[in-house]
Design a protein around this motif. Structure first.
Motif, PDB file in Angstrom:
ATOM      1  N   GLU A 101      45.220  44.477  38.880  1.00  0.00           N
ATOM      2  CA  GLU A 101      45.269  43.115  38.347  1.00  0.00           C
ATOM      3  C   GLU A 101      44.391  42.946  37.123  1.00  0.00           C
ATOM      4  OE1 GLU A 101      45.505  39.681  40.892  1.00  0.00           O
ATOM      5  OE2 GLU A 101      45.525  40.950  42.679  1.00  0.00           O
ATOM      6  N   LYS A 102      43.203  43.547  37.154  1.00  0.00           N
ATOM      7  CA  LYS A 102      42.239  43.302  36.066  1.00  0.00           C
ATOM      8  C   LYS A 102      42.440  44.234  34.876  1.00  0.00           C
ATOM      9  CE  LYS A 102      37.305  42.755  35.043  1.00  0.00           C
ATOM     10  NZ  LYS A 102      37.519  41.454  34.371  1.00  0.00           N
ATOM     11  N   TYR A 103      42.692  45.503  35.136  1.00  0.00           N
ATOM     12  CA  TYR A 103      42.666  46.487  34.043  1.00  0.00           C
ATOM     13  C   TYR A 103      44.047  46.990  33.619  1.00  0.00           C
ATOM     14  CZ  TYR A 103      37.711  46.513  35.118  1.00  0.00           C
ATOM     15  OH  TYR A 103      36.411  46.133  35.323  1.00  0.00           O
ATOM     16  N   LYS A 121      46.079  43.119  33.563  1.00  0.00           N
ATOM     17  CA  LYS A 121      45.238  42.206  32.759  1.00  0.00           C
ATOM     18  C   LYS A 121      45.610  40.732  33.041  1.00  0.00           C
ATOM     19  CE  LYS A 121      44.234  45.423  28.970  1.00  0.00           C
ATOM     20  NZ  LYS A 121      44.843  46.630  29.506  1.00  0.00           N
ATOM     21  N   VAL A 170      41.653  36.667  37.156  1.00  0.00           N
ATOM     22  CA  VAL A 170      41.566  37.577  38.288  1.00  0.00           C
ATOM     23  C   VAL A 170      40.200  37.513  38.964  1.00  0.00           C
ATOM     24  CG1 VAL A 170      40.807  39.557  36.900  1.00  0.00           C
ATOM     25  CG2 VAL A 170      42.067  39.937  39.030  1.00  0.00           C
ATOM     26  N   GLU A 171      39.161  37.139  38.236  1.00  0.00           N
ATOM     27  CA  GLU A 171      37.806  37.098  38.802  1.00  0.00           C
ATOM     28  C   GLU A 171      37.697  36.092  39.941  1.00  0.00           C
ATOM     29  OE1 GLU A 171      37.760  38.857  34.839  1.00  0.00           O
ATOM     30  OE2 GLU A 171      38.489  36.918  35.567  1.00  0.00           O
ATOM     31  N   LEU A 197      34.985  43.618  42.551  1.00  0.00           N
ATOM     32  CA  LEU A 197      35.195  43.763  41.103  1.00  0.00           C
ATOM     33  C   LEU A 197      34.340  44.894  40.538  1.00  0.00           C
ATOM     34  CD1 LEU A 197      35.367  40.010  40.079  1.00  0.00           C
ATOM     35  CD2 LEU A 197      37.248  41.662  40.006  1.00  0.00           C
TER      36      LEU A 197
END
Length: 387
Positions: A137-139, A142, A146-147, A155
């Motif tokens: 989701e984050k990398y 993107k 997501v945080e 995380l």
């Protein structure tokens, strides 16, 4: 329990003859070639039914007649899609197929970060890794915001994991999550996936439940009139992912579901893997509570981990007590004087199937054959001990 096996149609590497040899009497399948939201015509239904019956098997359950995203969102041509769904219900009933499994998961069906996770015995299993989900989701994807979906600890682990991953491992993760099964969605790309998810911006759990209630109040009367049972499948995994709301994951969610409309046609596919991945769910107690509403059983076991991760364990192992689950099911069957259709689910890839590159992950023949044999033996043992 009525023993069934899922089959993905003529292109499935698992053939109807294999299902027959496994000892199952029923087949669970769908018209995978029909586009989501279109009408299932009688001629197409009858073709599949005749093929199944030609092998001495029964089409026990439809899994699934997919629900179009516009219905879930109550937007665009959703009313037309609902009318199409009603007609499909009438058509399958006319062909003598009276059981429909469905789900109301936004965008994706079941989701895993690993499709072929190596186990100690050399077989492979499906796995949902919370840290790798955060990596995606984050990398990779993107995703904005997501945080808000993960703890600072997850995380931090995701950052370290991403830095350690090879390009092949990153591609494997992306492919695992975006891989579609027949009758759900096609394989997706990141841009298309982000567009699909964006449609749900601002859609709360309550609003999605209201949309489900609207759908059921439209189609359940048609199902009841035609003698069809509708059985919702719980969300898998039973938690919000990608910022998407999941609304069928707990006892209280199922209570809401059965209260949306009071009808013998409004029921549950009791999946012990999906519900079992939520540690708050007491599965035998839930089987007792929803005894009259359970129309279909998916029996599998997952091994839960502390951070919310899990993997598909052997059917009689894992975090759920399959002995108590089957015992509760047999009590329901006795009280209702019925046989509930059951299928083993998400078996390991093992033995010769380790070399079968055409099999769908979780749906290889031998792993599910092992699961069916174990469940069959467990049922017989419980019945004999009671009698």
């Amino acid at each position: 329990m009525k023993q069934t096996f899922r089959w993905f149609g003529v292109n499935d590497s698992v053939k109807l003859a294999d299902i027959k040899q496994a000892g199952a009497t029923g087949v669970v399948t769908a018209l995978h070639h029909i586009k989501n939201g279109e009408i299932w015509e009688v001629e197409e239904i009858q073709k599949v039914k005749s093929l199944i019956e030609s092998k001495g098997l029964e089409w026990s359950f439809i899994e699934s007649i997919p629900i179009h995203e516009n219905i879930k969102l109550r937007t665009g041509d959703y009313l037309k899609r609902i009318e199409n769904y009603k007609q499909s219900i009438k058509n399958v009933a006319a062909c003598g197929v009276k059981n429909i499994c469905y789900n109301f998961m936004p965008v994706l069906d079941w989701t895993r970060t690993h499709l072929f996770w190596n186990l100690e015995d050399g077989s492979t299993a499906l796995r949902f890794d919370k840290v790798e989900m955060a990596v995606f989701e984050k990398y990779i994807m993107k995703r904005d915001g997501v945080e808000k979906s993960y703890t600072s600890e997850i995380l931090a682990q995701a950052k370290n994991r991403f830095l350690e991953m090879t390009s092949e491992e990153k591609q494997r993760l992306e492919d695992s999550i975006l891989k579609g099964l027949p009758g759900t969605v096609d394989d997706l790309t990141i841009p298309v996936f982000k567009e699909m998810i964006a449609q749900y911006n601002g859609i709360s759990h309550q609003q999605l439940k209201e949309n489900l209630s609207f759908f059921l109040n439209e189609v359940i009367p048609v199902a009841e009139k035609n003698g069809v049972k509708m059985a919702i499948h719980p969300d898998d995994p039973p938690m919000d992912i990608m910022g998407l709301p999941r609304i069928i994951k707990s006892e209280s969610d199922l209570e809401d579901l059965v209260n949306f409309i009071d009808s013998p046609s409004n029921g549950i596919t009791f999946c012990t893997g999906s519900l079992g991945a939520n540690s708050a769910n007491n599965l035998p107690k839930m089987i007792e509570k929803f005894a009259e509403k359970i129309h279909f059983l998916h029996l599998r076991n997952v091994k839960r981990e502390a951070d919310g991760s899990f993997y598909e364990d052997n059917h009689l192992e894992g975090s759920s007590d399959m002995f108590e689950i089957v015992k509760a099911v047999l009590k329901v069957e006795k009280n209702r004087n019925i046989q509930l259709p059951m299928r083993p689910d998400h078996g390991h890839q093992m033995l010769n199937d380790l070399e079968n590159n055409k099999a769908y992950a979780g749906y290889t023949a031998i792993g599910r054959l092992r699961g069916l044999a174990e469940l069959r033996g467990l049922e017989l043992g419980i019945k004999n001990s009671i009698n």
